[in-house]
Scaffold this motif. Structure first.
Motif, PDB file in Angstrom:
ATOM      1  N   VAL A 140     -11.349 -28.161 -34.569  1.00 42.47           N
ATOM      2  CA  VAL A 140     -10.356 -27.673 -33.607  1.00 42.47           C
ATOM      3  C   VAL A 140      -9.789 -26.336 -34.077  1.00 42.47           C
ATOM      4  O   VAL A 140      -9.611 -25.412 -33.272  1.00 42.47           O
ATOM      5  CB  VAL A 140      -9.239 -28.717 -33.389  1.00 42.47           C
ATOM      6  N   ASN A 148     -12.412 -23.638 -33.374  1.00 43.15           N
ATOM      7  CA  ASN A 148     -12.543 -23.349 -31.947  1.00 43.15           C
ATOM      8  C   ASN A 148     -11.300 -22.690 -31.368  1.00 43.15           C
ATOM      9  O   ASN A 148     -11.413 -21.799 -30.516  1.00 43.15           O
ATOM     10  CB  ASN A 148     -12.894 -24.617 -31.169  1.00 43.15           C
ATOM     11  N   THR A 149     -10.114 -23.116 -31.794  1.00 39.98           N
ATOM     12  CA  THR A 149      -8.905 -22.474 -31.273  1.00 39.98           C
ATOM     13  C   THR A 149      -8.804 -21.035 -31.778  1.00 39.98           C
ATOM     14  O   THR A 149      -8.432 -20.140 -31.011  1.00 39.98           O
ATOM     15  CB  THR A 149      -7.632 -23.246 -31.648  1.00 39.98           C
ATOM     16  N   LEU A 202      -4.811 -33.066 -27.630  1.00 40.68           N
ATOM     17  CA  LEU A 202      -6.176 -33.039 -27.096  1.00 40.68           C
ATOM     18  C   LEU A 202      -6.361 -34.070 -25.981  1.00 40.68           C
ATOM     19  O   LEU A 202      -7.051 -33.801 -24.987  1.00 40.68           O
ATOM     20  CB  LEU A 202      -7.189 -33.271 -28.216  1.00 40.68           C
ATOM     21  N   VAL A 259     -14.727 -29.492 -28.625  1.00 43.21           N
ATOM     22  CA  VAL A 259     -14.874 -30.656 -29.497  1.00 43.21           C
ATOM     23  C   VAL A 259     -15.190 -31.861 -28.617  1.00 43.21           C
ATOM     24  O   VAL A 259     -14.486 -32.102 -27.634  1.00 43.21           O
ATOM     25  CB  VAL A 259     -13.563 -30.917 -30.281  1.00 43.21           C
ATOM     26  N   VAL A 317     -12.549 -37.188 -31.186  1.00 49.33           N
ATOM     27  CA  VAL A 317     -11.098 -37.384 -31.202  1.00 49.33           C
ATOM     28  C   VAL A 317     -10.782 -38.869 -31.319  1.00 49.33           C
ATOM     29  O   VAL A 317      -9.950 -39.280 -32.138  1.00 49.33           O
ATOM     30  CB  VAL A 317     -10.446 -36.782 -29.937  1.00 49.33           C
ATOM     31  N   GLU A 352      -9.928 -31.795 -37.342  1.00 44.85           N
ATOM     32  CA  GLU A 352      -8.935 -30.728 -37.497  1.00 44.85           C
ATOM     33  C   GLU A 352      -9.604 -29.393 -37.814  1.00 44.85           C
ATOM     34  O   GLU A 352      -9.199 -28.351 -37.281  1.00 44.85           O
ATOM     35  CB  GLU A 352      -7.919 -31.100 -38.573  1.00 44.85           C
ATOM     36  N   LEU A 358     -11.740 -28.391 -25.764  1.00 42.93           N
ATOM     37  CA  LEU A 358     -11.660 -27.212 -26.637  1.00 42.93           C
ATOM     38  C   LEU A 358     -12.898 -27.085 -27.523  1.00 42.93           C
ATOM     39  O   LEU A 358     -12.803 -26.714 -28.688  1.00 42.93           O
ATOM     40  CB  LEU A 358     -10.404 -27.238 -27.507  1.00 42.93           C
TER      41      LEU A 358
END
Length: 175
Positions: free
Chosen positions: A62, A65-66, A141, A39, A44, A59, A37
């Motif tokens: 993410v 990007n989401t 993830l 990242v 992670v 966080e 995603l």
């Protein structure tokens, strides 16, 4: 023999017998499984191991990007889907009906990557719906990366089989 014939003989222009195609295939799937995603996966693992500011940074990244993926999906998702289907259908017809090897190679790269794109969108929706943070986000993830790697393994295997078939049928053994 002309100089351009010598060059084309030295650098095989057929896709499946060309080393550059196989390098590109490896790079595409290596990159797809490393960037989850958008990242990097090592981030992670580092967030899971260290927590604290690293986990907060993960966080935030993410979330950014989401939100970006979902915005693109909501605004122009149908256009992207239609264009992708058009291109993949054209490549499939050119490659497997008309026998254009380059189109076969691009299709075998693009079709599985379109599945990864759909998986990215689905995972982004799940993360946003769950408001996933911490351990829940890391598991999501990691699961996403595992699915991408599974798609990649099947795609590489299928591409290798088709490439060997093409090389055997076009090369000195085939007709």
């Amino acid at each position: 023999m002309d100089w351009h014939e010598t060059i084309f003989e030295l650098i095989d222009m057929r896709s499946f017998s060309n080393l550059w195609f196989w390098i590109a295939l490896a790079v595409v799937w290596s990159t797809a499984s490393h960037w989850v995603l958008g990242v990097p996966y090592d981030m992670v693992a580092r967030a899971r191991r260290n927590g604290g500011q690293t986990a907060e940074d993960l966080e935030d990244l993410v979330r950014i990007n989401t939100n970006r993926l979902l915005f693109i999906g909501n605004v122009s998702g149908l256009w992207v889907l239609g264009f992708t289907c058009f291109i993949l259908t054209g490549l499939a017809l050119l490659g497997f009906v008309y026998g254009v090897e380059f189109a076969q190679a691009v299709f075998l790269l693009g079709a599985p990557m379109s599945l990864v794109g759909a998986l990215n969108l689905s995972t982004a929706r799940l993360i946003q719906a769950e408001e996933a943070t911490g351990e829940q986000l890391w598991r999501r993830l990691t699961r996403h990366r595992t699915y991408v790697q599974a798609i990649g393994m099947v795609a590489i295997f299928a591409t290798a089989l088709w490439g060997m078939y093409q090389n055997m049928s076009v090369g000195p053994f085939g007709g």
